[in-house]
Design a protein around this motif. Structure first.
Motif, PDB file in Angstrom:
ATOM      1  N   UNK A  96       0.832  -1.212   0.000  1.00 53.78           N
ATOM      2  CA  UNK A  96       0.000   0.000   0.000  1.00 53.78           C
ATOM      3  C   UNK A  96       0.862   1.256   0.000  1.00 53.78           C
ATOM      4  N   UNK A  97       2.019   1.186   0.655  1.00 48.52           N
ATOM      5  CA  UNK A  97       2.891   2.368   0.719  1.00 48.52           C
ATOM      6  C   UNK A  97       3.478   2.718  -0.643  1.00 48.52           C
ATOM      7  N   UNK A  98       3.452   1.770  -1.564  1.00 52.84           N
ATOM      8  CA  UNK A  98       3.923   2.052  -2.922  1.00 52.84           C
ATOM      9  C   UNK A  98       2.870   2.785  -3.738  1.00 52.84           C
ATOM     10  N   UNK A  99       1.613   2.727  -3.291  1.00 48.10           N
ATOM     11  CA  UNK A  99       0.493   3.343  -4.010  1.00 48.10           C
ATOM     12  C   UNK A  99       0.038   4.668  -3.412  1.00 48.10           C
ATOM     13  N   UNK A 100       0.340   4.895  -2.137  1.00 47.07           N
ATOM     14  CA  UNK A 100      -0.160   6.078  -1.421  1.00 47.07           C
ATOM     15  C   UNK A 100       0.959   6.726  -0.616  1.00 47.07           C
ATOM     16  N   UNK A 119       3.031  -9.714  -6.900  1.00 48.78           N
ATOM     17  CA  UNK A 119       3.632  -8.527  -6.293  1.00 48.78           C
ATOM     18  C   UNK A 119       4.711  -8.936  -5.306  1.00 48.78           C
ATOM     19  N   UNK A 120       5.870  -8.328  -5.435  1.00 46.18           N
ATOM     20  CA  UNK A 120       6.957  -8.572  -4.494  1.00 46.18           C
ATOM     21  C   UNK A 120       6.978  -7.449  -3.467  1.00 46.18           C
ATOM     22  N   UNK A 121       7.521  -7.745  -2.318  1.00 47.95           N
ATOM     23  CA  UNK A 121       7.651  -6.750  -1.264  1.00 47.95           C
ATOM     24  C   UNK A 121       8.486  -5.580  -1.774  1.00 47.95           C
ATOM     25  N   UNK A 122       8.054  -4.379  -1.469  1.00 50.49           N
ATOM     26  CA  UNK A 122       8.786  -3.190  -1.860  1.00 50.49           C
ATOM     27  C   UNK A 122       8.458  -2.054  -0.916  1.00 50.49           C
ATOM     28  N   UNK A 147      18.138 -10.022   3.445  1.00 51.32           N
ATOM     29  CA  UNK A 147      18.520  -9.639   2.077  1.00 51.32           C
ATOM     30  C   UNK A 147      17.721  -8.415   1.618  1.00 51.32           C
ATOM     31  N   UNK A 148      16.416  -8.407   1.898  1.00 56.17           N
ATOM     32  CA  UNK A 148      15.566  -7.271   1.523  1.00 56.17           C
ATOM     33  C   UNK A 148      16.050  -5.992   2.204  1.00 56.17           C
TER      34      UNK A 148
END
Length: 184
Positions: A96-100, A119-122, A147-148
């Protein structure tokens, strides 16, 4: 005047925190409830979302409806909220933080991927983010989130605990209080 967590008692609302529980949990789950109470005591408005109906669709099937529910809650906020999530709740909070626009991300026991989900974590680099994970997490082994965190240069608090992080609640509360203080 001192608040219940030792810090100053805040009278004015600081903003909204949207808390997302993990799969097979509820808005009354221990971590979500404790962090909501801590946030409210520090002057934040806390809203615990209920994903139980979505979770009946299985892990992969719950991501899209969870994300839709969280996106609607974000859209209803009058300012960018802080997103807090545990496990599946952390995964959808990051998405959601990638969209808003969001004010911050506090993500616990985060899976770097969900089998069956494209969808991968981002995360966005301009969003204050803290990852909290257990060294002995049997559901989401720590290697993936290490790693992320390394790829994205994110702070990671690794605790001697399992996926539920139940033995580490006092340490998580302290970190969450510091996280909120840094945002305020």
């Amino acid at each position: 005047m001192r608040g219940p967590y030792g810090g100053p008692e805040f009278r004015a609302m600081r903003g909204t925190i949207l808390l997302s529980h993990g799969s097979d949990a509820s808005p009354d789950a221990t971590k979500v409830s404790a962090l909501a109470a801590l946030a409210e005591a520090r002057g934040w408005r806390a809203q615990r979302l209920d994903y139980r109906e979505d979770d009946a669709r299985g892990h992969a099937g719950s991501v899209a409806p969870r994300l839709a529910r969280l996106n609607a809650a974000i859209a209803a906020c009058d300012a960018p909220p802080v997103l807090v999530g545990s496990s599946m709740g952390a995964f959808v909070s990051a998405l959601a933080s990638l969209e808003h626009p969001v004010a911050g991300l506090f993500l616990m026991a985060t899976p770097p991927a969900i089998p069956g989900v494209d969808d991968a974590l981002g995360v966005r680099q301009d969003v204050p983010t803290l990852l909290v994970h257990g060294w002995r997490d049997e559901v989401c082994p720590i290697d993936g989130i290490v790693r992320f965190a390394g790829r994205h240069h994110l702070p990671l608090l690794a605790l001697d605990d399992d996926h539920r992080l139940s033995r580490s609640l006092p340490a998580i509360e302290r970190q969450f209080a510091l996280f909120l203080d840094n945002l305020a």
